[in-house]
Design a protein around this motif. Structure first.
Motif, PDB file in Angstrom:
ATOM      1  N   ARG A 170       1.387  -1.046  -0.067  1.00  0.00           N
ATOM      2  CA  ARG A 170       0.164  -0.284   0.025  1.00  0.00           C
ATOM      3  C   ARG A 170       1.201   1.455   0.116  1.00  0.00           C
ATOM      4  NH1 ARG A 170      -4.901   3.098   0.775  1.00  0.00           N
ATOM      5  NH2 ARG A 170      -3.578   5.167   0.851  1.00  0.00           N
ATOM      6  N   VAL A 171       0.823   2.317  -0.836  1.00  0.00           N
ATOM      7  CA  VAL A 171       1.663   3.483  -1.416  1.00  0.00           C
ATOM      8  C   VAL A 171       0.701   4.705   0.230  1.00  0.00           C
ATOM      9  CG1 VAL A 171       1.567   5.290  -2.019  1.00  0.00           C
ATOM     10  CG2 VAL A 171       2.129   3.012  -3.010  1.00  0.00           C
ATOM     11  N   THR A 172       1.343   5.228   0.469  1.00  0.00           N
ATOM     12  CA  THR A 172       1.279   6.576   1.273  1.00  0.00           C
ATOM     13  C   THR A 172       2.440   7.445   0.988  1.00  0.00           C
ATOM     14  OG1 THR A 172       2.417   5.590   2.842  1.00  0.00           O
ATOM     15  CG2 THR A 172       0.173   4.557   3.560  1.00  0.00           C
ATOM     16  N   GLY A 173       1.763   8.481   1.959  1.00  0.00           N
ATOM     17  CA  GLY A 173       2.727   9.679   1.463  1.00  0.00           C
ATOM     18  C   GLY A 173       2.503  10.534   2.400  1.00  0.00           C
ATOM     19  N   ASP A 174       3.231  10.105   3.974  1.00  0.00           N
ATOM     20  CA  ASP A 174       2.910  11.502   5.007  1.00  0.00           C
ATOM     21  C   ASP A 174       4.265  11.563   5.124  1.00  0.00           C
ATOM     22  OD1 ASP A 174       0.558  11.202   5.101  1.00  0.00           O
ATOM     23  OD2 ASP A 174       0.117   9.357   6.512  1.00  0.00           O
ATOM     24  N   PRO A 175       4.667  12.826   6.552  1.00  0.00           N
ATOM     25  CA  PRO A 175       6.209  13.081   6.600  1.00  0.00           C
ATOM     26  C   PRO A 175       6.241  11.655   7.508  1.00  0.00           C
ATOM     27  CG  PRO A 175       4.344  14.836   6.783  1.00  0.00           C
ATOM     28  CD  PRO A 175       3.226  14.042   6.818  1.00  0.00           C
ATOM     29  N   SER A 176       7.184  11.378   8.490  1.00  0.00           N
ATOM     30  CA  SER A 176       7.722  10.339   8.968  1.00  0.00           C
ATOM     31  C   SER A 176       7.122  10.191  10.279  1.00  0.00           C
ATOM     32  CB  SER A 176       8.859   9.347   8.750  1.00  0.00           C
ATOM     33  OG  SER A 176       9.693  10.881   9.156  1.00  0.00           O
ATOM     34  N   SER A 177       6.749  11.606  10.712  1.00  0.00           N
ATOM     35  CA  SER A 177       6.255  11.929  11.850  1.00  0.00           C
ATOM     36  C   SER A 177       4.947  11.479  12.577  1.00  0.00           C
ATOM     37  CB  SER A 177       6.904  13.502  12.749  1.00  0.00           C
ATOM     38  OG  SER A 177       5.802  13.959  12.133  1.00  0.00           O
ATOM     39  N   VAL A 178       4.279  11.184  10.936  1.00  0.00           N
ATOM     40  CA  VAL A 178       2.747  11.092  11.392  1.00  0.00           C
ATOM     41  C   VAL A 178       2.573   9.816  11.015  1.00  0.00           C
ATOM     42  CG1 VAL A 178       0.466  11.501  10.110  1.00  0.00           C
ATOM     43  CG2 VAL A 178       2.858  13.309   9.719  1.00  0.00           C
ATOM     44  N   HIS A 179       1.475   9.267  12.780  1.00  0.00           N
ATOM     45  CA  HIS A 179       1.091   8.159  12.712  1.00  0.00           C
ATOM     46  C   HIS A 179      -0.135   8.346  13.147  1.00  0.00           C
ATOM     47  CE1 HIS A 179       5.403   7.062  13.615  1.00  0.00           C
ATOM     48  NE2 HIS A 179       5.447   8.334  14.454  1.00  0.00           N
ATOM     49  N   THR A 180      -1.191   9.002  13.585  1.00  0.00           N
ATOM     50  CA  THR A 180      -2.503   9.069  13.691  1.00  0.00           C
ATOM     51  C   THR A 180      -2.846  10.372  13.853  1.00  0.00           C
ATOM     52  OG1 THR A 180      -2.035  10.141  16.045  1.00  0.00           O
ATOM     53  CG2 THR A 180      -2.293   8.286  15.748  1.00  0.00           C
ATOM     54  N   GLU A 181      -4.218  10.489  13.557  1.00  0.00           N
ATOM     55  CA  GLU A 181      -4.909  11.718  13.321  1.00  0.00           C
ATOM     56  C   GLU A 181      -4.272  13.392  14.127  1.00  0.00           C
ATOM     57  OE1 GLU A 181      -8.840  11.977  11.864  1.00  0.00           O
ATOM     58  OE2 GLU A 181      -9.152   9.889  11.262  1.00  0.00           O
ATOM     59  N   ASP A 182      -3.920  12.831  15.356  1.00  0.00           N
ATOM     60  CA  ASP A 182      -3.446  13.750  16.432  1.00  0.00           C
ATOM     61  C   ASP A 182      -2.064  14.230  15.787  1.00  0.00           C
ATOM     62  OD1 ASP A 182      -5.961  13.407  17.942  1.00  0.00           O
ATOM     63  OD2 ASP A 182      -4.653  11.793  18.938  1.00  0.00           O
ATOM     64  N   ASP A 183      -1.539  13.692  15.046  1.00  0.00           N
ATOM     65  CA  ASP A 183      -0.263  14.489  14.873  1.00  0.00           C
ATOM     66  C   ASP A 183      -0.331  15.185  13.282  1.00  0.00           C
ATOM     67  OD1 ASP A 183       1.348  12.492  16.369  1.00  0.00           O
ATOM     68  OD2 ASP A 183       0.658  11.025  14.362  1.00  0.00           O
ATOM     69  N   VAL A 184      -1.250  15.236  12.862  1.00  0.00           N
ATOM     70  CA  VAL A 184      -2.075  16.443  11.877  1.00  0.00           C
ATOM     71  C   VAL A 184      -2.487  17.528  12.142  1.00  0.00           C
ATOM     72  CG1 VAL A 184      -3.550  16.962   9.806  1.00  0.00           C
ATOM     73  CG2 VAL A 184      -2.312  14.700  10.665  1.00  0.00           C
ATOM     74  N   PRO A 185      -2.557  18.891  12.294  1.00  0.00           N
ATOM     75  CA  PRO A 185      -2.832  20.156  12.939  1.00  0.00           C
ATOM     76  C   PRO A 185      -3.982  20.034  12.393  1.00  0.00           C
ATOM     77  CG  PRO A 185      -0.671  21.107  11.311  1.00  0.00           C
ATOM     78  CD  PRO A 185      -1.273  19.313  11.438  1.00  0.00           C
ATOM     79  N   LEU A 186      -4.731  21.005  13.218  1.00  0.00           N
ATOM     80  CA  LEU A 186      -5.936  20.753  13.616  1.00  0.00           C
ATOM     81  C   LEU A 186      -6.810  21.970  12.336  1.00  0.00           C
ATOM     82  CD1 LEU A 186      -7.061  22.204  16.849  1.00  0.00           C
ATOM     83  CD2 LEU A 186      -7.575  19.955  15.494  1.00  0.00           C
ATOM     84  N   ASN A 187      -6.398  22.590  10.881  1.00  0.00           N
ATOM     85  CA  ASN A 187      -7.001  23.627  10.049  1.00  0.00           C
ATOM     86  C   ASN A 187      -6.842  22.510   9.031  1.00  0.00           C
ATOM     87  OD1 ASN A 187      -3.542  23.329  10.644  1.00  0.00           O
ATOM     88  ND2 ASN A 187      -3.377  24.952   8.748  1.00  0.00           N
TER      89      ASN A 187
END
Length: 327
Positions: A113-130
């Motif tokens: 499966r291909v994804t495309g996230d910064p390596s620091s992102v593991h859950t939605e909480d790691d993503v800014p609210l905006n």
């Protein structure tokens, strides 16, 4: 301790086969493992016709991630699967259908499966609210996809594209390059880069590998060569193309440039501006790695090489996808 053996899939399903990455997976599989039974998937009949012309004697079907009967037909009898998805897909619904179809088939041995996230992102909480407020888009859709797939305990390997795809220079950034000889990318930041073809090759090699240790892993994928700011990338473009390429990180000019093309897509334009600003804050985490070489046995193509190969297009040719606001 030796690596646990893995049974190499005798049949492989490739989603997004009409795109650059999925198409590269299909081509590599055909070239190095012609005995593997392939089923290529696209969501549009027009693209299916083109695929049948490119890959004669290969099964091609039309299916949509959000249509469960179509997913069941796609996975029927398949032992391997390569999954890549478009931006702004409802990944929860899509991956629920993938899981249901895989379970219905009962034959799946390995899913890449291909994804495309910064390596620091593991859950939605790691993503800014905006960015979470948009309730869609790359920032959270891959997190949601992983949650569904992992909960189902599918035999998965994640290829996380920890880099910008080089095709973005003939897609997202193309208009200003050709018309103004300017690389127009807001929020200058350090990024790694990778050729779409190398992503596809890595996916194909994973599916053809007998190393069972790949299952359950997340590989941060880049080309192993390039780690630079977009201002530095503009300088490389100028050197290889033989013409001065300016760099402009102005948000105002970006909006002005894409405004006429963004009619009816203002929400997505705002989204990607906020996404790029978030990327700037995460620019210290990008790295060069040898992951691609480890998976494929060879280093990836460099940005310089890619620019040279695409020189005609970058100097005025018009790729089919040029100038589009991300969809």
């Amino acid at each position: 301790m030796t690596n646990p053996p893995k049974s190499i899939p005798a049949s492989i399903l490739v989603f997004g086969a009409s795109g650059l990455i999925g198409g590269a997976v299909a081509r590599h599989l055909k070239d190095v493992s012609p005995q593997t039974r392939l089923r290529l998937v696209t969501s549009r009949e027009k693209k299916a016709e083109q695929l049948r012309a490119r890959f004669p004697d290969t099964e091609v079907i039309v299916a949509n991630y959000l249509d469960l009967p179509g997913m069941i037909r796609a996975f029927d009898g398949m032992e391997g699967a390569f999954v890549v998805t478009p931006d702004f897909l409802d990944e929860t619904a899509a991956m629920i259908n993938v899981v249901a179809a895989a379970r219905h088939a009962g034959t799946l041995k390995h899913l890449v499966r291909v994804t495309g996230d910064p390596s620091s992102v593991h859950t939605e909480d790691d993503v800014p609210l905006n960015l979470r407020a948009f309730d869609g888009g790359t920032a959270i859709q891959h997190v949601r996809a992983r949650k569904v797939i992992d909960s189902a305990r599918l035999p998965v390997t994640y290829l996380n594209i920890a880099a910008y795809l080089m095709s973005d220079f003939t897609r997202l950034f193309f208009r200003s390059l050709v018309n103004e000889r300017t690389l127009l990318v807001p929020y200058d930041r350090t990024m790694a880069f990778i050729d779409d073809r190398d992503v596809g090759k890595a996916g194909a090699c994973l599916l053809l590998s007998a190393n069972g240790h790949h299952i359950g892993k997340v590989y941060q994928l880049d080309n192993g060569h390039d780690l630079m700011t977009f201002r530095e990338a503009a300088a490389v473009l100028g050197e290889v193309l033989g013409e001065p390429i300016a760099y402009d990180d102005s948000v105002e000019r970006y909006v002005q440039s894409f405004g006429p093309l963004a009619e009816g897509k203002d929400v997505k334009l705002r989204y990607f501006l906020q996404y790029m600003e978030w990327e700037r804050g995460a620019s210290t985490i990008w790295r060069r790695s040898d992951i691609l070489e480890t998976l494929t046995g060879s280093r990836g193509g460099s940005l310089r090489t890619w620019i040279a190969e695409n020189r005609a297009a970058l100097l005025g040719g018009v790729p089919k996808s040029a100038g589009k606001v991300p969809a």
